[in-house]
Design an enzyme around this catalytic site. Structure first.
Site, PDB file in Angstrom:
ATOM      1  N   ASP A  28       0.721  -1.213  -0.163  1.00  0.00           N
ATOM      2  CA  ASP A  28      -0.025   0.215   0.118  1.00  0.00           C
ATOM      3  C   ASP A  28       0.956   1.325  -0.222  1.00  0.00           C
ATOM      4  O   ASP A  28       1.783   1.435   0.776  1.00  0.00           O
ATOM      5  CB  ASP A  28      -0.839  -0.042   1.272  1.00  0.00           C
ATOM      6  N   SER A  68      -7.304   4.288  -0.693  1.00  0.00           N
ATOM      7  CA  SER A  68      -7.334   2.791  -0.903  1.00  0.00           C
ATOM      8  C   SER A  68      -8.470   1.959  -0.919  1.00  0.00           C
ATOM      9  O   SER A  68      -8.483   0.882  -1.491  1.00  0.00           O
ATOM     10  CB  SER A  68      -6.462   2.610   0.480  1.00  0.00           C
ATOM     11  N   ASP A 241       2.558   2.763   3.140  1.00  0.00           N
ATOM     12  CA  ASP A 241       1.528   3.853   3.130  1.00  0.00           C
ATOM     13  C   ASP A 241       1.421   4.535   4.343  1.00  0.00           C
ATOM     14  O   ASP A 241       1.452   5.497   4.486  1.00  0.00           O
ATOM     15  CB  ASP A 241       0.153   3.156   2.736  1.00  0.00           C
ATOM     16  N   HIS A 245       2.419   8.469   4.778  1.00  0.00           N
ATOM     17  CA  HIS A 245       1.435   9.455   5.446  1.00  0.00           C
ATOM     18  C   HIS A 245       2.152  10.377   6.407  1.00  0.00           C
ATOM     19  O   HIS A 245       1.698  11.591   6.338  1.00  0.00           O
ATOM     20  CB  HIS A 245       0.351   8.829   5.897  1.00  0.00           C
ATOM     21  N   HIS A 284      -1.722   2.877  -4.977  1.00  0.00           N
ATOM     22  CA  HIS A 284      -1.471   4.241  -5.195  1.00  0.00           C
ATOM     23  C   HIS A 284      -0.118   4.531  -4.679  1.00  0.00           C
ATOM     24  O   HIS A 284       0.491   3.726  -3.789  1.00  0.00           O
ATOM     25  CB  HIS A 284      -2.647   5.222  -4.727  1.00  0.00           C
TER      26      HIS A 284
HETATM   27 ZN   LIG Z   1      -3.739   2.677  -0.116  1.00  0.00          ZN
END
Ligand SMILES: [Zn+2]
Length: 403
Positions: A28, A68, A241, A245, A284
């Site tokens: 992710d 997501s 991810d 973030h 992504h």
């Molecule tokens: Zn994601």
């Protein structure tokens, strides 16, 4: 939107024997810069470097930058949807996922993540709700699914009635690595209250009762391979991810390196079992990560840190800049063990794997009743179906769907 392009691309593949086992791996929030950073820290090529053969466009139905949930829905169900949607399309109609297709084909199904099991990515492969924030509905549908393996975090969502429901559905609930390794049959692992403990904090797991992603993947294979019809397995490395973030490259990088070891583990397993197809793609990119050779002088000065922060990497090679604390809309890589399986959009992946293309679940008719906060469907023949356990109930539209 039907995604049929991949079916054409896959004709040579389908002409041969259809794969018995399907493994989808999702790191992710992993963009190309994350790969560069991980390779730099490792000091040698990643396993992923040897397996990448394409690119995937990731946008959602309502946004050039996907979240997501919409991405997982596109990957699992073959249709792009709005950001926040879990297993439903833009009209809030539940979509049949590849996991459900596999189960209907008599295969076993496993969902493995380092996120909470109710997170957007595992949710997209195992539930149908209009908002990713409906964690308890997602968990209830996951238990109702009858899938064979669920391993991840998210124990804070488990109530006593859901525990009881889990027992009724034949799951062994496990909360530690040891319990996981000793369990037989259908297994539901919830190893932490929310997301699992970050690899960078665990320091190779010393003192933790939580399993690592490689240990969870090994257990999932163990359980799923007992079915002669084969299996579908989704493995998510969720915390590249999470780290990106937080503009925390060491966190993201540790997680990606661990995910990369699982890629090796899975590709090795697949070469010993040639009737297995492995498809790997991030949902992504996260953070707009860029690697520079001098400090960035722009507005997000605070986001700058060296790749050597927290003792990772060689000193002074990169200055790191994150342009956002959210996702970006750039393409991501496609990897796996069969380069003829080459979807170019997230919504084409499932078509490429299983001849599925945005199939919706059958709608059910009857009278909706609410009793003590619980919704029931009374059908014409007098049957009563409980929301999320016996059938999918989409509250905002008031419609019911067969699982
Ligand atoms: Zn994601």
């Amino acid at each position: 939107m039907k995604c049929v392009l991949s079916l054409l691309l896959l004709i040579p593949f389908l002409a041969g024997a259809a794969p018995k086992n399907i493994i989808v791996m999702i790191p992710d929030g992993t963009g190309h810069a994350s790969l560069t950073a991980a390779r730099h820290v490792k000091g040698e090529p990643l396993t992923l470097d040897t397996a990448i053969y394409g690119v995937i466009e990731t946008r959602s139905a309502d946004n050039s930058v996907t979240d997501s949930a919409a991405a997982a829905t596109a990957m699992a169900c073959g249709e792009r949807t709005y950001n926040g949607a879990v297993g439903v399309n833009s009209k809030r109609i539940p979509l049949r996922s590849i996991s459900e297709w596999a189960k209907a084909e008599g295969k076993s199904v496993g969902i493995v993540t380092t996120d909470a099991i109710t997170g957007a990515t595992p949710g997209g492969f195992s539930a149908h709700v209009v908002s990713r924030s409906n964690a308890s509905e997602i968990l209830e549908q996951q238990i109702a699914s009858g899938f064979d393996v669920f391993l991840g975090g998210g124990a804070k969502t488990l109530t006593d009635p859901l525990k009881q429901f889990m027992r009724e559905k034949g799951y062994t609930l496990v909360t530690t690595k040891t319990e996981m390794q000793q369990a037989d049959g259908k297994i539901f692992g919830l190893f932490s209250p929310g997301i699992m403990t970050a690899k960078v904090t665990l320091r190779d797991g010393k003192g933790s009762t939580e399993p690592t992603l490689p240990e969870m993947a090994a257990k999932a294979l163990d359980v799923l391979t007992s079915n002669p019809n084969g299996f579908f397995l989704m493995i998510e490395g969720a915390q590249v991810d999470k780290g990106n973030h937080e503009s925390d490259l060491p966190w993201a990088t540790f997680e990606l390196l661990e995910f990369d070891t699982v890629v090796k583990q899975i590709l090795d397993w697949a070469s010993a079992h040639p009737d297995t197809i492995v498809l790997i793609a991030p949902d992504h990119e996260t953070g707009g990560l860029t690697l520079l050779n001098e400090p960035y002088e722009g507005a997000r000065q605070k986001a700058i840190c060296s790749v050597t922060d927290k003792g990772v990497g060689k000193p002074g090679d990169y200055f790191v800049h994150y342009s956002t604390t959210w996702h970006t809309g750039v393409d991501v890589f496609l990897a796996g063990n069969n380069p003829t399986c080459k979807p170019t959009r997230n919504c084409d992946m499932i078509g490429a794997l299983a001849e599925l293309s945005a199939e919706t679940l059958p709608e059910l008719q009857g009278k909706t009743i609410k009793e003590q906060g619980v919704y029931w469907l009374e059908t014409a023949d007098g049957k009563r179906l409980r929301a999320q356990r016996d059938a999918i109930f989409v509250k905002p539209t008031g419609k019911w769907y067969q699982r």
